[in-house]
Design a protein around this motif. Sequence first.
Motif, PDB file in Angstrom:
ATOM      1  N   GLU A  18     -28.156  -0.523  25.159  1.00 12.76           N
ATOM      2  CA  GLU A  18     -28.102   0.380  26.335  1.00 12.76           C
ATOM      3  C   GLU A  18     -27.486   1.595  25.896  1.00 12.76           C
ATOM      4  O   GLU A  18     -26.890   1.827  24.773  1.00 12.76           O
ATOM      5  CB  GLU A  18     -27.203  -0.388  27.351  1.00 12.76           C
ATOM      6  CG  GLU A  18     -27.404  -1.639  27.925  1.00 12.76           C
ATOM      7  CD  GLU A  18     -26.744  -2.658  27.182  1.00 12.76           C
ATOM      8  OE1 GLU A  18     -26.983  -3.752  27.404  1.00 12.76           O
ATOM      9  OE2 GLU A  18     -25.922  -2.482  26.209  1.00 12.76           O
ATOM     10  N   ALA A  19     -27.701   2.945  26.795  1.00 11.42           N
ATOM     11  CA  ALA A  19     -27.064   3.995  26.544  1.00 11.42           C
ATOM     12  C   ALA A  19     -25.508   3.805  26.429  1.00 11.42           C
ATOM     13  O   ALA A  19     -24.828   2.795  26.977  1.00 11.42           O
ATOM     14  CB  ALA A  19     -27.568   4.917  27.605  1.00 11.42           C
ATOM     15  N   SER A  20     -25.082   4.634  25.789  1.00 18.62           N
ATOM     16  CA  SER A  20     -23.413   4.284  25.661  1.00 18.62           C
ATOM     17  C   SER A  20     -22.458   5.676  25.491  1.00 18.62           C
ATOM     18  O   SER A  20     -22.931   6.750  25.318  1.00 18.62           O
ATOM     19  CB  SER A  20     -22.788   3.395  24.463  1.00 18.62           C
ATOM     20  OG  SER A  20     -23.537   4.138  23.263  1.00 18.62           O
ATOM     21  N   ILE A  21     -21.180   5.468  25.802  1.00 18.98           N
ATOM     22  CA  ILE A  21     -20.213   6.469  26.011  1.00 18.98           C
ATOM     23  C   ILE A  21     -19.061   6.031  24.954  1.00 18.98           C
ATOM     24  O   ILE A  21     -18.685   4.579  24.998  1.00 18.98           O
ATOM     25  CB  ILE A  21     -19.660   6.899  27.380  1.00 18.98           C
ATOM     26  CG1 ILE A  21     -20.529   7.266  28.213  1.00 18.98           C
ATOM     27  CG2 ILE A  21     -18.597   7.820  27.185  1.00 18.98           C
ATOM     28  CD1 ILE A  21     -20.361   7.186  29.698  1.00 18.98           C
ATOM     29  N   GLY A  22     -18.616   6.779  24.096  1.00 13.84           N
ATOM     30  CA  GLY A  22     -17.474   6.261  23.297  1.00 13.84           C
ATOM     31  C   GLY A  22     -16.607   7.581  22.845  1.00 13.84           C
ATOM     32  O   GLY A  22     -16.901   8.731  23.117  1.00 13.84           O
ATOM     33  N   ARG A  23     -15.525   7.155  22.204  1.00 10.35           N
ATOM     34  CA  ARG A  23     -14.575   8.213  21.658  1.00 10.35           C
ATOM     35  C   ARG A  23     -14.095   9.291  22.843  1.00 10.35           C
ATOM     36  O   ARG A  23     -14.025  10.357  22.640  1.00 10.35           O
ATOM     37  CB  ARG A  23     -15.013   9.146  20.804  1.00 10.35           C
ATOM     38  CG  ARG A  23     -15.451   8.405  19.529  1.00 10.35           C
ATOM     39  CD  ARG A  23     -14.622   8.044  18.750  1.00 10.35           C
ATOM     40  NE  ARG A  23     -14.949   7.704  17.189  1.00 10.35           N
ATOM     41  CZ  ARG A  23     -15.384   6.715  16.642  1.00 10.35           C
ATOM     42  NH1 ARG A  23     -15.663   5.279  17.402  1.00 10.35           N
ATOM     43  NH2 ARG A  23     -15.648   6.490  15.571  1.00 10.35           N
ATOM     44  N   VAL A  24     -13.747   8.575  24.066  1.00 10.71           N
ATOM     45  CA  VAL A  24     -13.266   9.086  25.241  1.00 10.71           C
ATOM     46  C   VAL A  24     -11.857   9.494  25.078  1.00 10.71           C
ATOM     47  O   VAL A  24     -11.047   8.564  24.743  1.00 10.71           O
ATOM     48  CB  VAL A  24     -13.581   8.567  26.454  1.00 10.71           C
ATOM     49  CG1 VAL A  24     -13.172   9.262  27.539  1.00 10.71           C
ATOM     50  CG2 VAL A  24     -14.982   8.055  26.532  1.00 10.71           C
ATOM     51  N   ARG A  72      -9.995  13.995  17.855  1.00  9.40           N
ATOM     52  CA  ARG A  72     -10.059  12.229  17.644  1.00  9.40           C
ATOM     53  C   ARG A  72      -9.207  11.948  16.561  1.00  9.40           C
ATOM     54  O   ARG A  72      -8.617  10.814  16.741  1.00  9.40           O
ATOM     55  CB  ARG A  72     -11.653  12.033  17.247  1.00  9.40           C
ATOM     56  CG  ARG A  72     -12.742  12.371  18.169  1.00  9.40           C
ATOM     57  CD  ARG A  72     -13.901  12.124  18.203  1.00  9.40           C
ATOM     58  NE  ARG A  72     -14.416  11.778  16.711  1.00  9.40           N
ATOM     59  CZ  ARG A  72     -15.701  11.727  16.435  1.00  9.40           C
ATOM     60  NH1 ARG A  72     -16.572  12.095  17.156  1.00  9.40           N
ATOM     61  NH2 ARG A  72     -16.055  11.220  15.260  1.00  9.40           N
ATOM     62  N   ALA A  73      -8.893  12.490  15.583  1.00 14.69           N
ATOM     63  CA  ALA A  73      -7.773  11.961  14.761  1.00 14.69           C
ATOM     64  C   ALA A  73      -6.209  11.921  15.316  1.00 14.69           C
ATOM     65  O   ALA A  73      -5.686  11.094  15.031  1.00 14.69           O
ATOM     66  CB  ALA A  73      -7.885  12.781  13.337  1.00 14.69           C
ATOM     67  N   GLU A  74      -6.108  12.945  16.065  1.00 16.79           N
ATOM     68  CA  GLU A  74      -4.707  13.216  16.663  1.00 16.79           C
ATOM     69  C   GLU A  74      -4.471  12.022  17.660  1.00 16.79           C
ATOM     70  O   GLU A  74      -3.531  11.486  17.630  1.00 16.79           O
ATOM     71  CB  GLU A  74      -4.679  14.547  17.461  1.00 16.79           C
ATOM     72  CG  GLU A  74      -3.394  14.767  18.089  1.00 16.79           C
ATOM     73  CD  GLU A  74      -3.330  15.961  18.789  1.00 16.79           C
ATOM     74  OE1 GLU A  74      -2.987  16.146  20.028  1.00 16.79           O
ATOM     75  OE2 GLU A  74      -3.847  17.099  18.194  1.00 16.79           O
TER      76      GLU A  74
END
Length: 146
Positions: A71-77, A23-25
């Motif tokens: 709502e349900a969620s998606i992140g950091r894809v 994630r940092a990269e």
Amino acid sequence: MNIKVKNFEELSTTELYEVLQLRAEIFVMEQDCVYQDIDGKDERAIHIMGWEDGNLVAYARCFRAGDYFDEASIGRVLVRENYRKLGYGHKITKASIEAIESIFKAEKIKISAQIYLVIFYESHGFKTIGDRYMEDGIPHIAMIRA
């Protein structure tokens, strides 16, 4: 790509380290964006990890309704740079949607999408809502899949 779905407690320290490093990269180094990635929300998320030859190459985190958005969620894809154009972004997104539907029993999913990815997310059934906004110095827009 082998997909693993785990809650925070199930992550090994090695897996957690690889997730945070990737994630940092991508988000800090590649996108040149200084922000607080370790935000205290990983403990509530389920982590969708894509592995290839023992390497973490794709990732997303998912939340039940109320833990991030209403709502349900998606992140950091993300997909590691040298694995892009292999369809892994589609695979990790599809796996994230399936995890939310099966684990959280939710059908409505909200994301905060970077503007350049709108067409990508539309291909997964998301529709834009509201106006564009800046998040961590990058143009975004809210999207819903229902």
